[in-house]
Motif scaffolding. Sequence first.
Motif, PDB file in Angstrom:
ATOM      1  N   ILE A   4       1.085  -1.259   0.072  1.00 17.89           N
ATOM      2  CA  ILE A   4       0.469  -0.082   0.237  1.00 17.89           C
ATOM      3  C   ILE A   4       1.196   0.784  -0.233  1.00 17.89           C
ATOM      4  N   GLY A   5       1.595   1.177   0.631  1.00 16.16           N
ATOM      5  CA  GLY A   5       3.025   2.249   0.767  1.00 16.16           C
ATOM      6  C   GLY A   5       3.070   2.771  -0.366  1.00 16.16           C
ATOM      7  N   ILE A   8       1.270   4.047  -2.723  1.00 18.74           N
ATOM      8  CA  ILE A   8       0.825   5.380  -2.439  1.00 18.74           C
ATOM      9  C   ILE A   8       1.978   6.475  -3.285  1.00 18.74           C
ATOM     10  N   ASN A  11       1.425   6.266  -6.915  1.00 21.34           N
ATOM     11  CA  ASN A  11       0.338   7.215  -7.866  1.00 21.34           C
ATOM     12  C   ASN A  11       0.506   8.721  -7.557  1.00 21.34           C
ATOM     13  N   VAL A  12       1.625   8.770  -6.718  1.00 25.60           N
ATOM     14  CA  VAL A  12       1.702  10.481  -6.225  1.00 25.60           C
ATOM     15  C   VAL A  12       2.339  11.155  -7.395  1.00 25.60           C
ATOM     16  N   GLN A  68      -5.210  -0.412  -6.107  1.00 24.82           N
ATOM     17  CA  GLN A  68      -5.126   0.891  -6.697  1.00 24.82           C
ATOM     18  C   GLN A  68      -5.509   1.108  -6.794  1.00 24.82           C
ATOM     19  N   VAL A  71      -6.741   3.891  -3.358  1.00 24.87           N
ATOM     20  CA  VAL A  71      -5.305   4.975  -3.775  1.00 24.87           C
ATOM     21  C   VAL A  71      -5.631   6.088  -5.383  1.00 24.87           C
ATOM     22  N   THR A  72      -5.973   5.665  -6.157  1.00 25.89           N
ATOM     23  CA  THR A  72      -6.105   6.722  -7.212  1.00 25.89           C
ATOM     24  C   THR A  72      -6.484   7.541  -6.741  1.00 25.89           C
ATOM     25  N   VAL A  74      -8.326   8.516  -3.804  1.00 29.22           N
ATOM     26  CA  VAL A  74      -7.862   9.574  -2.815  1.00 29.22           C
ATOM     27  C   VAL A  74      -6.739  10.305  -3.514  1.00 29.22           C
ATOM     28  N   VAL A  75      -5.622   9.929  -3.460  1.00 24.91           N
ATOM     29  CA  VAL A  75      -4.375  10.735  -4.382  1.00 24.91           C
ATOM     30  C   VAL A  75      -4.534  12.000  -5.063  1.00 24.91           C
TER      31      VAL A  75
END
Length: 111
Positions: A4-5, A8, A11-12, A68, A71-72, A74-75
Amino acid sequence: MPTIGLLILSNVFMTIAWYGHLRFPEARLGTVIFASWGIALVEYSLAVPANRIGFQAGLTGGQLKIIQEVVTLVVFAAFAALVLKEPIGWRYVGAFACMAGAVAFMFVGRA
């Protein structure tokens, strides 16, 4: 979990590669494409190990994909609010709710 890290972080970088150039409309398209590819290389260097580590830890391909996507979203929501100055409205909240449902379908009841 390292998966997950890494997702993230990847994705950034991908969000910056895909949408960061919107802050610079005067930049030439060729320059933007070249810069985005360079940024995307960093994203791939993080995403590929993230998925490999997650798969080896017992996550399925479908579970990795839904992680994924969450996370996408949220980012991107953070990027849209902080960089593009777009408000986070009810559509984002609705999308988060739909994604929560998708996560439940992928994870709930799995041994």
